[in-house]
Design an enzyme around this catalytic site. Structure first.
Site: not given
Ligand code: GLN
Length: 304
Positions: A63, A188
């Site tokens: 994230s 994403y």
């Molecule tokens: N790629 C992760 C997800 O979508 C990102 C979540 C995170 O780092 N908080 O669950």
């Protein structure tokens, strides 16, 4: 101030916190990472760099990538971005669906999964090859042209992305997603699967500690106000439902990822990246928060 000595003290004090914590295993490939690793890097606006532990080791930024995609989308759309995403903390888990129904498909902020999925959709509308553009942006900010998407990590994330698909389909039903849902989730997941080190991240985040200037050329990429806005949203939404505790203990705008990274900035002074994959119940690096708390206590630096 002797930042090298402070980082050494932090490394010693952090060691007892590196064991017993669990890594994120809802993405199987992340579950295979050794939890007792730790690295930290500090880049000052004067150009000095300080590192400790595994500061050069690559990990999944997860994230933290949402800060880069948000900055790109904000640069493109300016204020009209706020028609599609809010700027309030959510007080919920990073992938929560709860508020979306009440708030008619407009995510609370760009850093919860729903918000980052809308940002991904915006970048897909604007760029022919958004994958390439995100990497180009990160290469430019970090000064490291070797940063790539880990395709195996992306695949692992996509195999278990039911909640992200659900969030995106739900927002599409409110016309807040324009591209095809599987393509948005693919993009994403790709930017979440980018691998960087603490050094790369601290260097790149000088964009936000240096009032929107390119860390290498000094060229203006974001206005001072845009940088203020991005830092403010990191402060209020960067650590999901533990922003209050993080503001209290650390006192810096920052963004976390379930790979175990947290990157913070002290505007006008420095950027700080820490990585340790063992997480707390909110999905933030347990030792990472502790290390940043020790850093701001020992240096007596914070935005408050
Ligand atoms: N790629 C992760 C997800 O979508 C990102 C979540 C995170 O780092 N908080 O669950």
């Amino acid at each position: 101030m002797n930042i090298t000595a402070i980082l050494e003290e932090i490394y010693t004090e952090i060691e007892p916190y590196l064991t017993e914590r669990r890594v994120a295993d809802y993405i199987p490939m992340l579950g295979r990472v050794d939890s007792n690793q730790f690295g930290m890097a500090v880049c000052t606006n004067d150009g000095d760099e300080y590192v400790i532990g595994s500061a050069q080791k690559n990990f999944s930024i997860q994230s933290v990538s949402k800060v880069f995609t948000f900055a790109m989308a904000y640069e493109l759309l300016g204020q009209s971005l706020w028609k599609r995403v809010g700027k309030e903390p959510s007080g919920t888990k990073f992938n929560s669906l709860i508020l979306l129904e009440q708030e008619k498909g407009i995510p609370r902020n760009p850093f919860i999964n729903a918000g980052a999925l809308v940002i991904a959709d915006i970048l897909m509308e604007h760029y022919k090859d958004p994958y390439k553009e995100v990497l180009k942006y990160i290469h430019e900010l970090s000064g490291n042209p070797n940063i790539v998407i880990n395709e195996e990590m992306k695949k692992s994330e996509l195999d278990y992305a039911n909640i992200n698909y659900a969030l995106t389909y739900f927002m599409k039903s409110f016309s807040n997603i324009n591209s095809h849902v599987p393509e948005v989730v693919d993009f994403y997941s790709a930017h979440c699967s980018i691998e960087m080190s603490c050094v790369d991240l601290a260097r790149a985040f000088r964009l936000f500690s240096q009032a929107g200037k390119n860390p290498w050329t000094g060229e203006k990429m974001l206005t001072k106000s845009q940088t203020k806005h991005i830092n403010a949203i990191m402060m209020t939404s960067g650590l999901y439902n533990s922003v209050g505790d993080f503001a209290y203990r650390v006192g810096l705008p920052a963004k976390s990822g379930v790979g175990g990274a947290i990157v913070g900035v002290l505007p006008g002074e420095m950027s700080i990246a820490v990585w340790s994959p063992g997480l707390d119940a909110n999905g933030n690096s347990f030792a990472g928060i502790k290390a940043l708390e020790l850093f701001t206590n020992k240096t007596e630096l914070s935005i408050y």
